[in-house]
Scaffold this active site. Sequence first.
Site, PDB file in Angstrom:
ATOM      1  N   ASP A 124      -3.894   4.859   2.366  1.00 44.56           N
ATOM      2  CA  ASP A 124      -4.261   4.911   3.785  1.00 44.56           C
ATOM      3  C   ASP A 124      -5.549   5.662   4.122  1.00 44.56           C
ATOM      4  OD1 ASP A 124      -1.681   3.986   3.465  1.00 44.56           O
ATOM      5  OD2 ASP A 124      -0.885   4.983   5.217  1.00 44.56           O
TER       6      ASP A 124
ATOM      7  N   GLU B  81       6.732  12.649  -2.345  1.00 46.84           N
ATOM      8  CA  GLU B  81       5.904  11.466  -2.085  1.00 46.84           C
ATOM      9  C   GLU B  81       4.659  11.497  -2.978  1.00 46.84           C
ATOM     10  OE1 GLU B  81       4.737  11.177   2.010  1.00 46.84           O
ATOM     11  OE2 GLU B  81       3.971   9.122   1.809  1.00 46.84           O
TER      12      GLU B  81
HETATM   13  C1  GLC Z   1       2.093   5.637   3.189  1.00 41.79           C
HETATM   14  C2  GLC Z   1       1.402   5.203   1.914  1.00 41.79           C
HETATM   15  C3  GLC Z   1       1.719   3.741   1.649  1.00 41.79           C
HETATM   16  C4  GLC Z   1       3.232   3.547   1.617  1.00 41.79           C
HETATM   17  C5  GLC Z   1       3.907   4.123   2.873  1.00 41.79           C
HETATM   18  C6  GLC Z   1       5.433   4.159   2.754  1.00 41.79           C
HETATM   19  O1  GLC Z   1       1.630   4.919   4.286  1.00 41.79           O
HETATM   20  O2  GLC Z   1       0.031   5.423   1.964  1.00 41.79           O
HETATM   21  O3  GLC Z   1       1.147   3.318   0.454  1.00 41.79           O
HETATM   22  O4  GLC Z   1       3.559   2.215   1.474  1.00 41.79           O
HETATM   23  O5  GLC Z   1       3.476   5.431   3.079  1.00 41.79           O
HETATM   24  O6  GLC Z   1       5.827   4.903   1.637  1.00 41.79           O
END
Ligand code: GLC
Length: 425
Positions: free
Chosen positions: A163, A392
């Site tokens: 992102d 994460e």
């Molecule tokens: C964030 C990450 C993305 C992922 C999402 C859900 O937006 O950057 O890659 O899919 O979280 O985990």
Amino acid sequence: MSQPLYDRAVEILARNDLGYYTVPTHGLYPFQWNWDSALSALGQSYVNEARAWTEIETLFVHQWPDGMVPHIIFHKEDDGYFPGPAVWDTGRAVPTSGITQPPVTGFAVRKLYERARDQPMARARAQTLLPKIHAWHDWFFATRDPERTGLVAIIHPWESGRDNSADWNAALSRVPTEDLDTSHRRDILHANPSHRPTNEQYQRYFWLVKHFRSLGWDTARLHDGSPFRVVDPGFNAILLRSCSDLAWLAKELGETEIAATAKTQAEKGLAAMDGLWSALHQQYLCYDRVLDAPIPCLTVGGLLPIFAGISPERSTQIAARLSALAERTTFMIPSHDPNTPEYDGERYWLGPTWLIVNYMIADGLTRDGHIDIAARIVTDSMKLIVESGFSEYYDPMTGAPCGGPHFTWTAAMVIEFLKQTGSVT
Ligand code: GLC
């Protein structure tokens, strides 16, 4: 020591399992995310094979008629996330977002099929998914590659899955910031704000969503209508690997037409990928389609092409670049080169280590015979889990856990690594 880790990973998958889809983690991400589901199905396949297929099938129940598979499916209401369904307003019966994410399902489905204990079930379920995945790939080449270069563009940073990567900064600076009261943000209530994107970035993300909405979510118009159009080598690597794997699977299942088209897509894309190579930086770079210029930014997106099946020469160069990074990193692989000014070890995709990226890069390295650096990546990944739990993402220098806790795809990758290394049976 391995069995308790495995058991903990299985517990996390169960904790986040809502029956026919899995949330990335409760609170921060309360819906179904596209590439999270595909990668999580890999870990799930060792635990409950039928449930792993369901995870991917649910994604495709919500495929748009034009072939796109959306990046979020809002199965149930939850006001703990912003922007929710009312903002996207895509007009689907079960609301979804209107953009997509890295298409890793072709790769995942081949893996599920190859490792299936229940072969007849795998055959039947793969056969049904095959044309749907192929339609998604075709949609990419039709709408995101209007000049038929062989590579596709993303039109929103969220599509990349990385992102807030610095890869997007220049292109995103063309997007207006107006008009979002950032008090709507929910992510910073669930996670430390210093681990997350900035308010200004959120304003630009939001502007793009509203802009696409004003174009009626007609996905054929969005590419040319977007001020943000970037060719990401990482995203394309995932697409092209999925095309190759789909070609393999289609051949296996006797679908010769799909097999031929998917093979051509992969070959054409891989040839075009070499145009993103930077001799100066010894890695691939993103390309800004609006400016018609490369983006000189050293991120892990430029290393991911090793996953796709590049030439032996490029593969060796990427392995060397990773080995150089390994000399100055405690926990591989930093999402951004620590020797650059944009690096921030705790902020999301500006430096932190992500296990899903480690998994895909280690897969490519192993296939190409770069065993030592692949082993280092797997060892570092497991050390992170032991020291910091199933987060994460992680600070690549300190190993500190960042972002959300109890993370589904992190748990799934741990299961993969433990199985691959024979640490659990
Ligand atoms: C964030 C990450 C993305 C992922 C999402 C859900 O937006 O950057 O890659 O899919 O979280 O985990």
